[in-house]
Design a protein around this motif. Structure first.
Motif, PDB file in Angstrom:
ATOM      1  N   GLY A  57      92.028  97.490 120.403  1.00 26.20           N
ATOM      2  CA  GLY A  57      93.244  97.743 119.644  1.00 26.20           C
ATOM      3  C   GLY A  57      92.994  97.762 118.151  1.00 26.20           C
ATOM      4  O   GLY A  57      93.621  98.534 117.409  1.00 26.20           O
ATOM      5  N   GLU A  58      92.094  96.909 117.692  1.00 23.42           N
ATOM      6  CA  GLU A  58      91.737  96.887 116.274  1.00 23.42           C
ATOM      7  C   GLU A  58      91.088  98.208 115.864  1.00 23.42           C
ATOM      8  O   GLU A  58      91.427  98.793 114.827  1.00 23.42           O
ATOM      9  CB  GLU A  58      90.789  95.721 116.000  1.00 23.42           C
ATOM     10  N   GLN A  59      90.171  98.693 116.693  1.00 21.19           N
ATOM     11  CA  GLN A  59      89.527  99.975 116.406  1.00 21.19           C
ATOM     12  C   GLN A  59      90.538 101.121 116.450  1.00 21.19           C
ATOM     13  O   GLN A  59      90.442 102.080 115.689  1.00 21.19           O
ATOM     14  CB  GLN A  59      88.388 100.223 117.401  1.00 21.19           C
ATOM     15  N   GLN A  60      91.511 101.016 117.347  1.00 27.07           N
ATOM     16  CA  GLN A  60      92.563 102.030 117.396  1.00 27.07           C
ATOM     17  C   GLN A  60      93.355 102.043 116.093  1.00 27.07           C
ATOM     18  O   GLN A  60      93.636 103.107 115.539  1.00 27.07           O
ATOM     19  CB  GLN A  60      93.514 101.764 118.566  1.00 27.07           C
ATOM     20  N   MET A  61      93.732 100.850 115.600  1.00 25.16           N
ATOM     21  CA  MET A  61      94.507 100.770 114.372  1.00 25.16           C
ATOM     22  C   MET A  61      93.721 101.342 113.205  1.00 25.16           C
ATOM     23  O   MET A  61      94.252 102.098 112.383  1.00 25.16           O
ATOM     24  CB  MET A  61      94.876  99.312 114.102  1.00 25.16           C
ATOM     25  N   TYR A  62      92.431 101.003 113.121  1.00 25.78           N
ATOM     26  CA  TYR A  62      91.591 101.557 112.060  1.00 25.78           C
ATOM     27  C   TYR A  62      91.542 103.085 112.139  1.00 25.78           C
ATOM     28  O   TYR A  62      91.634 103.780 111.123  1.00 25.78           O
ATOM     29  CB  TYR A  62      90.158 101.014 112.170  1.00 25.78           C
ATOM     30  N   ALA A  63      91.351 103.611 113.355  1.00 24.29           N
ATOM     31  CA  ALA A  63      91.218 105.063 113.527  1.00 24.29           C
ATOM     32  C   ALA A  63      92.504 105.783 113.117  1.00 24.29           C
ATOM     33  O   ALA A  63      92.460 106.839 112.471  1.00 24.29           O
ATOM     34  CB  ALA A  63      90.867 105.386 114.974  1.00 24.29           C
ATOM     35  N   MET A  64      93.653 105.221 113.469  1.00 19.94           N
ATOM     36  CA  MET A  64      94.917 105.863 113.123  1.00 19.94           C
ATOM     37  C   MET A  64      95.189 105.769 111.629  1.00 19.94           C
ATOM     38  O   MET A  64      95.712 106.723 111.025  1.00 19.94           O
ATOM     39  CB  MET A  64      96.050 105.228 113.936  1.00 19.94           C
ATOM     40  N   LEU A  65      94.825 104.645 111.022  1.00 19.73           N
ATOM     41  CA  LEU A  65      94.960 104.522 109.574  1.00 19.73           C
ATOM     42  C   LEU A  65      94.089 105.549 108.850  1.00 19.73           C
ATOM     43  O   LEU A  65      94.539 106.241 107.929  1.00 19.73           O
ATOM     44  CB  LEU A  65      94.550 103.108 109.130  1.00 19.73           C
ATOM     45  N   ARG A  66      92.836 105.637 109.288  1.00 17.94           N
ATOM     46  CA  ARG A  66      91.897 106.559 108.646  1.00 17.94           C
ATOM     47  C   ARG A  66      92.352 108.009 108.803  1.00 17.94           C
ATOM     48  O   ARG A  66      92.321 108.795 107.853  1.00 17.94           O
ATOM     49  CB  ARG A  66      90.506 106.361 109.243  1.00 17.94           C
TER      50      ARG A  66
ATOM     51  N   GLU B 160      86.645 109.883 101.620  1.00 18.60           N
ATOM     52  CA  GLU B 160      85.878 108.755 102.152  1.00 18.60           C
ATOM     53  C   GLU B 160      85.506 107.776 101.044  1.00 18.60           C
ATOM     54  O   GLU B 160      85.476 106.557 101.264  1.00 18.60           O
ATOM     55  CB  GLU B 160      84.616 109.257 102.862  1.00 18.60           C
ATOM     56  N   ASP B 161      85.211 108.305  99.863  1.00 18.35           N
ATOM     57  CA  ASP B 161      84.897 107.405  98.746  1.00 18.35           C
ATOM     58  C   ASP B 161      86.092 106.512  98.415  1.00 18.35           C
ATOM     59  O   ASP B 161      85.917 105.318  98.118  1.00 18.35           O
ATOM     60  CB  ASP B 161      84.517 108.224  97.506  1.00 18.35           C
ATOM     61  N   GLU B 162      87.297 107.079  98.485  1.00 17.47           N
ATOM     62  CA  GLU B 162      88.489 106.276  98.223  1.00 17.47           C
ATOM     63  C   GLU B 162      88.705 105.237  99.322  1.00 17.47           C
ATOM     64  O   GLU B 162      89.133 104.108  99.058  1.00 17.47           O
ATOM     65  CB  GLU B 162      89.721 107.178  98.123  1.00 17.47           C
ATOM     66  N   LEU B 163      88.404 105.613 100.560  1.00 16.14           N
ATOM     67  CA  LEU B 163      88.580 104.680 101.669  1.00 16.14           C
ATOM     68  C   LEU B 163      87.664 103.469 101.522  1.00 16.14           C
ATOM     69  O   LEU B 163      88.047 102.340 101.854  1.00 16.14           O
ATOM     70  CB  LEU B 163      88.287 105.375 103.004  1.00 16.14           C
ATOM     71  N   ASP B 164      86.450 103.705 101.016  1.00 13.99           N
ATOM     72  CA  ASP B 164      85.456 102.632 100.934  1.00 13.99           C
ATOM     73  C   ASP B 164      85.433 101.926  99.573  1.00 13.99           C
ATOM     74  O   ASP B 164      84.689 100.953  99.401  1.00 13.99           O
ATOM     75  CB  ASP B 164      84.058 103.192 101.222  1.00 13.99           C
TER      76      ASP B 164
ATOM     77  N   PRO C 194      87.025  96.965  94.542  1.00 10.39           N
ATOM     78  CA  PRO C 194      88.387  96.756  95.049  1.00 10.39           C
ATOM     79  C   PRO C 194      89.138  98.080  95.238  1.00 10.39           C
ATOM     80  O   PRO C 194      88.976  99.005  94.453  1.00 10.39           O
ATOM     81  CB  PRO C 194      89.038  95.902  93.972  1.00 10.39           C
ATOM     82  N   GLY C 195      89.915  98.107  96.292  1.00 11.35           N
ATOM     83  CA  GLY C 195      90.691  99.298  96.617  1.00 11.35           C
ATOM     84  C   GLY C 195      91.746  98.954  97.647  1.00 11.35           C
ATOM     85  O   GLY C 195      91.584  98.027  98.448  1.00 11.35           O
ATOM     86  N   GLU C 196      92.830  99.672  97.614  1.00 10.75           N
ATOM     87  CA  GLU C 196      93.955  99.367  98.494  1.00 10.75           C
ATOM     88  C   GLU C 196      93.595  99.503  99.968  1.00 10.75           C
ATOM     89  O   GLU C 196      93.944  98.644 100.782  1.00 10.75           O
ATOM     90  CB  GLU C 196      95.145 100.277  98.154  1.00 10.75           C
ATOM     91  N   TYR C 197      92.864 100.559 100.314  1.00  9.57           N
ATOM     92  CA  TYR C 197      92.556 100.771 101.731  1.00  9.57           C
ATOM     93  C   TYR C 197      91.562  99.718 102.240  1.00  9.57           C
ATOM     94  O   TYR C 197      91.799  99.068 103.261  1.00  9.57           O
ATOM     95  CB  TYR C 197      91.973 102.177 101.932  1.00  9.57           C
ATOM     96  N   GLU C 198      90.477  99.536 101.504  1.00  2.71           N
ATOM     97  CA  GLU C 198      89.411  98.621 101.928  1.00  2.71           C
ATOM     98  C   GLU C 198      89.849  97.158 101.885  1.00  2.71           C
ATOM     99  O   GLU C 198      89.535  96.374 102.782  1.00  2.71           O
ATOM    100  CB  GLU C 198      88.179  98.810 101.031  1.00  2.71           C
ATOM    101  N   ASP C 199      90.581  96.781 100.850  1.00  2.00           N
ATOM    102  CA  ASP C 199      90.878  95.371 100.626  1.00  2.00           C
ATOM    103  C   ASP C 199      92.329  94.993 100.920  1.00  2.00           C
ATOM    104  O   ASP C 199      92.678  93.809 100.857  1.00  2.00           O
ATOM    105  CB  ASP C 199      90.555  94.994  99.177  1.00  2.00           C
ATOM    106  N   GLY C 200      93.153  95.997 101.244  1.00  2.00           N
ATOM    107  CA  GLY C 200      94.548  95.712 101.547  1.00  2.00           C
ATOM    108  C   GLY C 200      94.926  96.041 102.975  1.00  2.00           C
ATOM    109  O   GLY C 200      95.295  95.162 103.756  1.00  2.00           O
ATOM    110  N   LEU C 201      94.785  97.318 103.333  1.00  2.00           N
ATOM    111  CA  LEU C 201      95.268  97.755 104.643  1.00  2.00           C
ATOM    112  C   LEU C 201      94.372  97.311 105.795  1.00  2.00           C
ATOM    113  O   LEU C 201      94.860  96.822 106.828  1.00  2.00           O
ATOM    114  CB  LEU C 201      95.410  99.283 104.647  1.00  2.00           C
ATOM    115  N   GLN C 202      93.061  97.486 105.638  1.00  9.44           N
ATOM    116  CA  GLN C 202      92.168  97.119 106.744  1.00  9.44           C
ATOM    117  C   GLN C 202      92.186  95.613 107.052  1.00  9.44           C
ATOM    118  O   GLN C 202      92.264  95.233 108.224  1.00  9.44           O
ATOM    119  CB  GLN C 202      90.744  97.614 106.469  1.00  9.44           C
TER     120      GLN C 202
END
Length: 375
Positions: free
Chosen positions: A321-330, A340-344, A347-355
């Motif tokens: 389920g965790e991998q599913q949530m990550y895949a749908m977010l991505r 992809e650079d923004e995702l990784d 500090p960044g919202e996706y890497e440090d907030g949503l995941q």
């Protein structure tokens, strides 16, 4: 139709030996005089709703609590395929029609589905029936013959289920004003999940709700903190954690009973069979893509065994389920132009907030499901 039901019910209650000779054998479940009536009701949802409406009749209580089903005493020793052709299976189909307003076998109502007061009251009453304290010890309380129908009901109320499992509600749900305890719902889902196809319907319906909810957020929500997206990710990850908690308990019990857990996984894998047995309508290519990506991530390398050590510490062994949530977010982020650079970026919202939010609340969901199931 209802007059026929009233006549049969009166005959049953006024005659102690109404079905003498059929009460203790398998044929009773096949020749039950209510079987044809219940089948007819399943094909006439409005009549089924009126007949079982707990606000106006006691018919639902009679069937759930008081009726002595011909052959019911030996039903749980029958082959499961035979149980699924019993009168109680027709009862499950009639209840599905009554609670959802559609015929069994038809696509679920697209979320968020709205049901009238009688339909919602029927659904609440069914959840209450199969979620008592005793069910903590008997997680399979939902009869085999009724698991498909009740699972489809839960799929039809998917938006409400998402709120119950994902939020700490202080009032009824938004869509159908349900007052259902999270623990009660979790235990009912556990009983239904003995049927892998019914679990597949419940899982798929939640995947659609999650994808539909994520479709409303713009690119900026993935670049800078958006409290509404944080809340949706939290709730959705919790829902997927609850589902994996239920699935893990089923697979563990199959192993304890020396049954084939891998066969269960294969049967619920609607990616392999082509589609859920009772599909949920999806509107739009963006949402469909998110559903497909999430489903593929969830079905990848499903755990085929859960031993005692794993069962006692599932949060360190389950991550579908965790991998599913990550895949749908991505998928949702990249569909809005996030690179992809923004995702990784950190500090960044996706890497440090949503995941991290998804990870924590997925684990919280598994832990809560364990607690609600009495582990």
């Amino acid at each position: 139709m209802t007059e026929v039901g009233d006549t049969i019910r009166a005959w049953e209650t006024d005659n102690d030996d109404a079905y003498d000779g059929y009460m203790k054998n398998w044929q009773g479940t096949q020749h039950d005089p209510m079987k044809g009536l219940l089948n007819a009701m399943s094909r006439n949802p409005s009549a089924a709703t009126a007949y079982f409406d707990p606000n106006t009749t006691d018919n639902l209580t009679y069937f759930l609590e008081k009726r002595e089903w011909p052959g019911g005493g030996v039903e749980d020793r029958m082959p499961e395929d035979t149980q699924r052709t019993s009168a109680r299976a027709e009862f499950g189909s009639a209840l599905e029609a009554a609670a959802t307003g559609r015929e069994p076998g038809s696509p679920l109502n697209a979320p968020p589905a709205h049901h009238d007061g009688a339909q919602s009251a029927i659904f609440e009453r069914i959840v209450a029936e199969y979620s008592g304290e005793d069910d903590r010890k008997n997680q399979s309380a939902v009869p085999v013959a009724m698991r498909t129908g009740v699972g489809n009901m839960i799929g039809d109320y998917a938006s409400d289920v998402h709120q119950i499992l994902g939020k700490n509600l202080d009032g009824p749900t938004e869509f159908n004003h349900l007052a259902i305890d999270r623990g009660d719902l979790t235990r009912v889902m556990r009983g239904i999940a003995e049927d892998p196809r019914a679990f597949g319907v419940m899982h798929h319906s939640q995947t659609v709700v999650i994808a539909e909810g994520m479709s409303h957020f713009p690119a900026d929500s993935y670049r800078k903190e958006d409290p509404e997206l944080h809340a949706w990710v939290k709730q959705s990850a919790s829902v997927l954690g609850h589902l994996d908690g239920v699935r893990g308990d089923v697979v563990f019990d199959l192993g304890q009973a020396e049954k084939d857990a891998n066969a269960w996984n294969k049967m619920m894998n609607y990616h392999v069979i082509g589609a859920p047995f009772t599909p949920v309508p999806v509107v739009g290519d963006v949402i469909q893509r998110s559903v497909d990506v999430g489903t593929a991530a969830y079905m990848n390398d499903l755990n085929s065994e859960v031993d005692a050590e794993t069962r006692n510490n599932m949060i360190n062994h389950f991550e579908n389920g965790e991998q599913q949530m990550y895949a749908m977010l991505r998928e949702s982020a990249q569909a809005r132009g996030i690179t992809e650079d923004e995702l990784d970026a950190s500090p960044g919202e996706y890497e440090d907030g949503l995941q991290p939010k998804a990870e924590q609340w997925y684990k919280n969901g598994i832990e809560d499901a364990d607690m609600k199931m009495g582990q």
